[in-house]
Design an enzyme around this catalytic site. Structure first.
Site, mmCIF file in Angstrom:
data_model
loop_
_atom_site.group_PDB
_atom_site.id
_atom_site.type_symbol
_atom_site.label_atom_id
_atom_site.label_comp_id
_atom_site.label_asym_id
_atom_site.label_seq_id
_atom_site.Cartn_x
_atom_site.Cartn_y
_atom_site.Cartn_z
ATOM 1 N N TYR A 13 0.824 -1.217 0.000
ATOM 2 C CA TYR A 13 0.000 0.000 0.000
ATOM 3 C C TYR A 13 0.859 1.268 0.000
ATOM 4 C CZ TYR A 13 -3.425 3.303 2.072
ATOM 5 O OH TYR A 13 -4.236 4.385 2.354
ATOM 6 N N ASP A 33 9.781 -7.489 -3.480
ATOM 7 C CA ASP A 33 8.579 -7.824 -2.720
ATOM 8 C C ASP A 33 8.335 -9.329 -2.852
ATOM 9 O OD1 ASP A 33 5.893 -5.749 -1.873
ATOM 10 O OD2 ASP A 33 5.778 -7.944 -1.729
ATOM 11 N N SER A 127 6.155 3.531 13.235
ATOM 12 C CA SER A 127 4.727 3.717 13.507
ATOM 13 C C SER A 127 4.513 4.426 14.838
ATOM 14 C CB SER A 127 4.042 2.336 13.545
ATOM 15 O OG SER A 127 2.739 2.433 14.080
ATOM 16 N N TYR A 152 3.756 -6.828 16.905
ATOM 17 C CA TYR A 152 3.954 -5.936 15.738
ATOM 18 C C TYR A 152 4.587 -4.623 16.212
ATOM 19 C CZ TYR A 152 2.879 -2.118 12.590
ATOM 20 O OH TYR A 152 2.982 -0.992 11.818
ATOM 21 N N LYS A 156 8.577 -2.783 15.706
ATOM 22 C CA LYS A 156 8.899 -1.404 15.294
ATOM 23 C C LYS A 156 9.868 -0.774 16.300
ATOM 24 C CE LYS A 156 6.436 -1.210 11.564
ATOM 25 N NZ LYS A 156 7.112 -1.200 10.248
ATOM 26 N N ASN A 182 -2.072 7.259 11.131
ATOM 27 C CA ASN A 182 -2.912 6.276 10.440
ATOM 28 C C ASN A 182 -3.034 6.565 8.945
ATOM 29 O OD1 ASN A 182 -3.557 5.905 13.332
ATOM 30 N ND2 ASN A 182 -4.989 4.390 12.491
HETATM 31 C C1 WQD Z 1 -8.681 2.854 13.716
HETATM 32 C C2 WQD Z 1 -9.888 3.107 14.607
HETATM 33 C C3 WQD Z 1 -10.678 1.191 15.812
HETATM 34 C C4 WQD Z 1 -12.083 -1.091 12.348
HETATM 35 C C5 WQD Z 1 -3.362 0.117 13.319
HETATM 36 C C6 WQD Z 1 -1.959 -0.193 13.759
HETATM 37 C C7 WQD Z 1 -1.029 0.880 13.255
HETATM 38 C C8 WQD Z 1 -1.145 0.952 11.759
HETATM 39 C C9 WQD Z 1 -2.582 1.318 11.411
HETATM 40 C C10 WQD Z 1 0.317 -0.417 10.432
HETATM 41 C C11 WQD Z 1 -9.782 2.402 15.947
HETATM 42 C C12 WQD Z 1 -11.721 1.691 14.824
HETATM 43 C C13 WQD Z 1 -11.522 -0.105 13.150
HETATM 44 C C14 WQD Z 1 -13.480 -1.350 12.434
HETATM 45 C C15 WQD Z 1 -13.667 0.387 14.082
HETATM 46 N N1 WQD Z 1 -0.784 -0.274 11.170
HETATM 47 N N2 WQD Z 1 -12.306 0.617 13.991
HETATM 48 N N3 WQD Z 1 -14.228 -0.584 13.301
HETATM 49 O O1 WQD Z 1 -5.724 0.302 15.223
HETATM 50 O O2 WQD Z 1 -5.427 2.845 14.976
HETATM 51 O O3 WQD Z 1 -3.768 1.302 13.933
HETATM 52 O O4 WQD Z 1 -3.414 0.253 11.924
HETATM 53 O O5 WQD Z 1 1.169 0.378 10.199
HETATM 54 O O6 WQD Z 1 0.289 0.538 13.592
HETATM 55 O O7 WQD Z 1 -1.924 -0.192 15.172
HETATM 56 O O8 WQD Z 1 -6.042 1.439 12.985
HETATM 57 O O9 WQD Z 1 -7.781 1.313 11.264
HETATM 58 O O10 WQD Z 1 -7.482 -0.670 12.833
HETATM 59 O O11 WQD Z 1 -8.481 1.433 13.689
HETATM 60 O O12 WQD Z 1 -14.348 1.062 14.868
HETATM 61 O O13 WQD Z 1 -14.048 -2.223 11.744
HETATM 62 O O14 WQD Z 1 -11.035 2.572 13.963
HETATM 63 O O15 WQD Z 1 -11.298 0.827 17.038
HETATM 64 O O16 WQD Z 1 -10.340 3.248 16.922
HETATM 65 P P1 WQD Z 1 -5.299 1.469 14.397
HETATM 66 P P2 WQD Z 1 -7.466 0.805 12.622
#
Ligand code: WQD
Length: 341
Positions: A13, A33, A127, A152, A156, A182
């Site tokens: 991505y 990759d 991250s 994970y 990092k 994010n």
């Molecule tokens: C964001 C918010 C969920 C899905 C993770 C990794 C981070 C990076 C990005 C790699 C949260 C909420 C999510 C859903 C929801 N990864 N949510 N319903 O957890 O902040 O970060 O991904 O580089 O290192 O930790 O991202 O997109 O999973 O969640 O409500 O179906 O959306 O609770 O608050 P996150 P996320």
């Protein structure tokens, strides 16, 4: 002569969007990759955008001889951007050894090859997860590193320490660590974007698949947090803005503008958005409703985190520019392209 950059995980991505921006800035890109979490067709999308097909090597960075062969066959690589890593928080809890082996061996192999082949600098994809649950927001680079809440996140943190220790040992290399908040969205051309395999763990791909009718309903993981609307807050950064920061960081290292051999930057917008606000942004930007309900909290989620991007703004001269509604519109255009809507 265009400088040559190795992008590991370049059909992924963020790697694919960064490849596009590197090519637009005049760099020659070599991608390695193993296609474990991406598709080779991404190369077609990159070529459609820039008119340049990057050199592609299918291979696994956990095998150092594969890397040495790549450096021998692609002489003159001056910099590396390392995206190649497993990155699903939940999966890392189930398969920690896979995460430690893949993410750490990949990095160690790359670092070992750099002096052997005259590679000057490495940009590392880190991250905000290294900060854990911040005591205060917004969060800058001086914030304390908290014990990781997943293997994970731990890879990092350990990776940052490996790079630091290697440079401190006198290795003739430089590094810039980019701590992403994010990443979301897709290239405005809709030629490349996020391609999650299986059920998306992250919010935006699950949201767009729900809007497209692929998923029945989006569950908001909790609305009883101590935030204005009760849902979690994050700093959502457009993937093209993020990609551009990598080009600036690479140029900074190769031009010798960086004062220290290792620098750290938070890459975020400086704006916190809740889950419900992001859903509203998508619906406002696209006119498409997202069926959603409130569900229980997700184990391991932190309540709120957003960046203080001042250092990246002032030192790198980089600022996130894409408005969130545009990001949501691009994410939707990409989803429609992928599912042939
Ligand atoms: C964001 C918010 C969920 C899905 C993770 C990794 C981070 C990076 C990005 C790699 C949260 C909420 C999510 C859903 C929801 N990864 N949510 N319903 O957890 O902040 O970060 O991904 O580089 O290192 O930790 O991202 O997109 O999973 O969640 O409500 O179906 O959306 O609770 O608050 P996150 P996320």
């Amino acid at each position: 002569m265009n400088e040559k950059i190795l992008v590991t995980g370049g059909t992924g991505y963020i790697g694919s969007h960064t490849t596009v921006e590197l090519q637009k800035a005049g760099y020659e890109v070599v991608i390695i990759d193993n296609l474990s979490n991406s598709n080779i067709e991404v190369l077609d999308g990159i070529e459609k955008i820039t008119g340049i097909r990057p050199v592609f090597v299918k291979g696994d960075c956990t095998d150092i001889e594969t890397l040495r062969k790549l450096f021998r066959e692609n002489p003159g690589i001056k910099g590396i951007i390392n995206f190649a890593a497993s990155k699903a928080v939940g999966e890392s809890v189930q398969k920690p050894l896979l995460y430690y082996r893949n993410n750490l061996n990949t990095l160690i192999n790359l670092l070992e090859c750099m002096p052997e082949y005259g590679v000057k600098g490495i940009v590392f994809s880190s991250s905000c997860t290294v900060y854990g649950e911040p005591d205060v927001n917004p969060i800058d680079e001086t914030a304390p590193i908290k014990p990781a809440t997943s293997p994970y996140g731990n890879t990092k943190q350990i990776s940052e320490e490996i790079i630091t220790d290697y440079i401190r040992s006198g290795a003739p290399i430089k590094s810039i660590l980019l701590r992403y908040f994010n990443p979301i969205g897709a290239h405005p051309s809709a030629c490349i974007g996020e391609l999650p395999l299986g059920v998306p763990q992250n919010l935006v791909p699950y949201l767009t698949q729900t809007a497209a009718g692929i998923r029945k309903e989006l569950t908001v993981f909790g609305d009883d947090y101590n935030t204005p609307d009760g849902s979690c807050i994050r700093d959502y950064i457009d993937v093209v803005d993020l990609a551009k920061a990598h080009v600036i960081a690479m140029r900074r290292m190769l031009d010798g503008e960086d004062t220290d051999s290792i620098e750290i930057f938070n890459l975020g917008t400086g704006r916190g958005l809740s889950v419900l606000e992001l859903i509203n942004s998508f619906e406002r930007a696209t006119g498409v409703k997202v069926p959603h309900k409130i569900g229980p909290r997700r184990e391991g989620d932190i309540e709120q985190i957003w960046a203080d991007p001042k250092k990246a703004n002032e030192v790198l001269g980089w600022t996130a520019e894409v408005p969130v509604d545009d990001t949501m519109r691009n994410a939707w255009a990409w989803q429609c392209k992928v599912c042939g809507k």
